[in-house]
Design a protein around this motif. Structure first.
Motif, PDB file in Angstrom:
ATOM      1  N   VAL A  19      31.329  -1.127  44.453  1.00 22.80           N
ATOM      2  CA  VAL A  19      29.556  -1.037  43.917  1.00 22.80           C
ATOM      3  C   VAL A  19      29.907  -1.273  42.904  1.00 22.80           C
ATOM      4  N   ILE A  20      28.053  -2.397  42.436  1.00 25.68           N
ATOM      5  CA  ILE A  20      27.942  -1.913  40.883  1.00 25.68           C
ATOM      6  C   ILE A  20      26.559  -1.072  41.362  1.00 25.68           C
ATOM      7  N   ALA A  21      26.147  -0.914  40.923  1.00 29.10           N
ATOM      8  CA  ALA A  21      24.637   0.076  40.783  1.00 29.10           C
ATOM      9  C   ALA A  21      23.551  -0.663  39.113  1.00 29.10           C
ATOM     10  N   GLU A  44      26.555   6.805  43.956  1.00 30.06           N
ATOM     11  CA  GLU A  44      27.666   6.675  44.336  1.00 30.06           C
ATOM     12  C   GLU A  44      28.361   7.729  45.150  1.00 30.06           C
ATOM     13  N   SER A  45      28.022   8.724  45.684  1.00 33.33           N
ATOM     14  CA  SER A  45      29.125   9.693  46.854  1.00 33.33           C
ATOM     15  C   SER A  45      28.294   9.145  48.071  1.00 33.33           C
ATOM     16  N   TYR A  46      26.941   8.771  48.024  1.00 29.91           N
ATOM     17  CA  TYR A  46      26.816   7.080  49.187  1.00 29.91           C
ATOM     18  C   TYR A  46      27.652   6.858  50.165  1.00 29.91           C
ATOM     19  N   THR A  94      28.594   1.248  37.460  1.00 29.25           N
ATOM     20  CA  THR A  94      27.299   1.412  37.044  1.00 29.25           C
ATOM     21  C   THR A  94      26.810   0.571  35.680  1.00 29.25           C
ATOM     22  N   LEU A  95      25.763  -0.410  36.070  1.00 25.45           N
ATOM     23  CA  LEU A  95      25.193  -0.796  34.707  1.00 25.45           C
ATOM     24  C   LEU A  95      24.660  -0.263  34.360  1.00 25.45           C
TER      25      LEU A  95
END
Length: 289
Positions: A196-198, A206-208, A225-226
């Motif tokens: 996942v990239i957020a 993130e935990s979700y 995370t960007l």
């Protein structure tokens, strides 16, 4: 001439000029309209708008303007009252709420909340004028979990959020006709290696993603995370992102690595510039707004 016919697009009662045949999303963005977008390829659904006359959804990035329209950003929804089960401070700027309400599992993947609170001395409720969209942080059938972030709430509503305790009511708008888990099911990522990239504003979730994806695959290979100090498109050039993807590819065991981008305002074209040198096919990238 017909190809330059002037039309009007009303978006939440704000009028915008339009030209017959123009792309709806491009036309609105060029005039400063606040419209979300993501892949611009008709895949992620971030640019979805709704026809106020019939509630039907419209992918604005894939729509050529053929007539005047009255549109809204608001998802057709129904409002229910949920009760607070638990509050958890994630840090000084965010709170996780666990809520109990209707059990029909039709929360969709996002809900809209607004605050109802009681002036106990007068036993009066009042509804906040502000509403907030939240990602749903639960699997189907479980109590509803949402995260409220201070930066997204008014000062008044943030104080109300801090004061919430077990048993307090909260008004929640549920998307009509959408069942929880739709996005992950449609991605078809069962048993696949996934990262996942957020965008920075979604880093807290993130935990979700970790918990949700473990229901689909044991090969969750990480969350990235960007950068917050760049435009999102520019932040894709971060060497750390490239290194993260290279590591994930090395750990994927030769299987097709699936990428989930949780954010907005980065197009499929921008992503392709990053993925092509890594030999990651565009259909391995999934957009979640």
């Amino acid at each position: 001439m017909m190809d330059s016919q002037s039309l009007t697009i009303e978006l939440d009662d704000e009028p915008f000029e339009a030209v017959l045949g123009d792309n709806l999303l491009s036309s609105l963005l060029s005039q400063g309209a606040d419209v979300r977008y993501g892949c611009c390829a008709g895949v992620c659904g971030a640019c979805c708008l709704y026809d106020t006359s019939n509630g039907e959804s419209i992918l604005s990035c894939q729509t050529a303007i053929s007539s005047s329209m009255s549109l809204t950003r608001q998802i057709p929804a129904e409002t229910s009252t949920f009760s607070v089960l638990n509050t958890l401070s994630l840090n000084g700027d965010s709170i996780e709420l666990t809520l109990l309400g209707p059990s029909d599992e039709s929360f969709g993947d996002r809900v809209v909340v607004s605050f109802s609170f009681c002036e106990s001395s007068r036993n009066l409720f009042r509804q906040s004028s502000n509403v907030y969209e939240c990602m749903v942080l639960n699997s189907a059938g479980a109590p509803l979990k949402i995260v409220l972030q201070k930066e997204r709430l008014s000062d008044e509503d943030w104080l109300q959020a801090l004061m919430l305790s077990a048993g307090d009511p909260l008004a929640v708008q549920l998307s009509k006709g959408i069942r929880k888990g739709r996005l992950l099911f449609e991605m078809d990522i069962a048993d696949a290696p996934v990262v996942v990239i957020a965008s920075p504003d979604n880093a807290l979730l993130e935990s979700y993603w970790r918990e949700s994806l473990l229901d689909y695959t044991a090969k969750f290979l990480g969350h990235f995370t960007l950068l917050a100090n760049e435009t999102l498109a520019e932040s894709l050039a971060d060497d750390a992102l490239t290194a993260f993807l290279q590591t994930a590819l090395a750990n994927s065991g030769g299987a097709s690595l699936q990428l989930i981008y949780h954010g907005q305002n980065v197009s499929a074209k921008d992503w392709n510039r990053v993925l092509r040198p890594l030999r990651i096919h565009p259909n391995q990238l999934h957009f979640v707004r």
